[in-house]
Design a protein around this motif. Structure first.
Motif, short mmCIF file in Angstrom:
data_model
loop_
_atom_site.label_atom_id
_atom_site.label_comp_id
_atom_site.label_asym_id
_atom_site.label_seq_id
_atom_site.Cartn_x
_atom_site.Cartn_y
_atom_site.Cartn_z
N LEU A 13 -6.40 -0.67 11.83
CA LEU A 13 -5.67 0.38 12.00
C LEU A 13 -5.55 1.37 12.74
O LEU A 13 -4.24 2.20 13.75
CB LEU A 13 -5.23 0.89 10.07
CG LEU A 13 -4.77 -0.12 9.38
CD1 LEU A 13 -4.44 1.14 8.09
CD2 LEU A 13 -3.36 -0.29 9.51
N TYR B 1 0.65 -1.40 0.22
CA TYR B 1 -0.02 0.20 0.23
C TYR B 1 0.46 1.70 -0.24
O TYR B 1 2.17 1.29 0.50
CB TYR B 1 -1.20 0.01 1.30
CG TYR B 1 -2.16 -0.85 1.34
CD1 TYR B 1 -3.45 -0.72 0.32
CD2 TYR B 1 -1.67 -2.35 2.17
CE1 TYR B 1 -4.33 -1.40 0.64
CE2 TYR B 1 -3.17 -3.65 1.47
CZ TYR B 1 -4.25 -2.84 1.08
OH TYR B 1 -5.53 -3.48 1.10
N ARG C 222 -10.34 -3.17 8.05
CA ARG C 222 -8.59 -2.78 8.20
C ARG C 222 -8.32 -1.32 9.07
O ARG C 222 -8.00 -1.15 9.49
CB ARG C 222 -8.15 -2.94 6.49
CG ARG C 222 -6.91 -2.83 5.93
CD ARG C 222 -7.07 -2.78 5.05
NE ARG C 222 -6.02 -4.56 5.31
CZ ARG C 222 -6.74 -5.30 3.71
NH1 ARG C 222 -7.29 -4.77 2.66
NH2 ARG C 222 -6.22 -6.18 3.70
N LEU D 167 -0.10 -2.06 7.88
CA LEU D 167 -0.11 -2.64 6.58
C LEU D 167 0.61 -3.48 6.06
O LEU D 167 0.35 -3.99 5.10
CB LEU D 167 -0.61 -0.71 5.67
CG LEU D 167 -2.52 -1.08 5.79
CD1 LEU D 167 -2.65 0.37 5.05
CD2 LEU D 167 -2.89 -2.17 5.62
N ASN D 168 1.54 -3.23 5.62
CA ASN D 168 2.73 -3.34 4.45
C ASN D 168 3.76 -4.07 4.97
O ASN D 168 5.00 -4.83 4.51
CB ASN D 168 3.33 -2.08 3.60
CG ASN D 168 2.59 -1.45 3.12
OD1 ASN D 168 1.97 -2.50 2.09
ND2 ASN D 168 2.68 -0.90 2.78
N LEU E 296 -3.95 4.07 1.71
CA LEU E 296 -4.49 4.19 3.01
C LEU E 296 -5.18 5.43 3.14
O LEU E 296 -6.44 5.58 3.87
CB LEU E 296 -2.98 4.95 3.98
CG LEU E 296 -3.91 4.45 5.35
CD1 LEU E 296 -4.51 3.13 5.64
CD2 LEU E 296 -2.32 4.69 5.77
#
Length: 182
Positions: free
Chosen positions: A121, A3, A117, A180-181, A8
């Motif tokens: 976060l 991402y 998601r 996320l990554n 995002l």
């Protein structure tokens, strides 16, 4: 999948809209499921009700406009045909309804993932970061820093400059991208 910051930010901005879409899809899926439950069912009327409704829908002899000599007699037509009218089959297309429900379930699954998601976060952020991210992206359509500043003062009880708030945002975005990554 990696991402980037823009993706995002888009995900955060669309969060409330995605929640509303999810609710609407769930309602539509429920409606189609209810229709599917009744598709193909047989409704059986009482003989008296069918006979009465058939007699009420007939024409009087003085209202008949016909080029033939045949005159419809409501009583004899009712007597001969009422058994055909006893059962009504709901002929709604089951395959169409099942396909629509499958579409809704697919869309619901996608939206659920996006919503979960974003919520996930937000859990990794500090209270200060969470306020800035929520107010800048989720609750504020235009990204108005003046509104973010006021809300931050109200919720955190501390006055910060817009530049300081932007630094908090940048660190929060970096932290979320890291999660996320991974």
């Amino acid at each position: 999948m990696k991402y980037i910051k823009e993706e995002l930010e888009k995900m955060l901005r669309e969060h409330l809209k995605n929640e509303a879409k999810l609710t609407e899809i769930q309602l539509k899926k429920e409606e189609y499921q209810e229709r599917l439950n009744y598709a193909g069912t047989v409704l059986e009327d009482e003989e008296d009700d069918v006979i009465e409704s058939m007699q009420l829908s007939g024409q009087g002899y003085d209202n008949i406009h016909s080029n033939t000599n045949k005159i419809s007699d409501t009583t004899s037509t009712t007597a001969m045909n009422y058994k055909k009218e006893l059962n009504h089959i709901n002929k709604e297309d089951r395959e169409f309804l099942e396909n629509k429900i499958a579409e809704f379930e697919h869309e619901e699954n996608i939206l659920n993932k996006k919503i979960v998601r974003v919520k996930n976060l937000l859990t990794i952020l500090s209270k200060k970061q969470k306020v800035v991210i929520e107010e800048f992206y989720i609750n504020n359509e235009k990204g108005n820093w003046g509104k973010v500043k006021k809300e931050y003062e109200n919720r955190i009880c501390k006055d910060l400059s817009i530049k300081q708030l932007q630094n908090i945002r940048d660190i929060a975005i970096k932290d979320m991208l890291e999660v996320l990554n991974m």
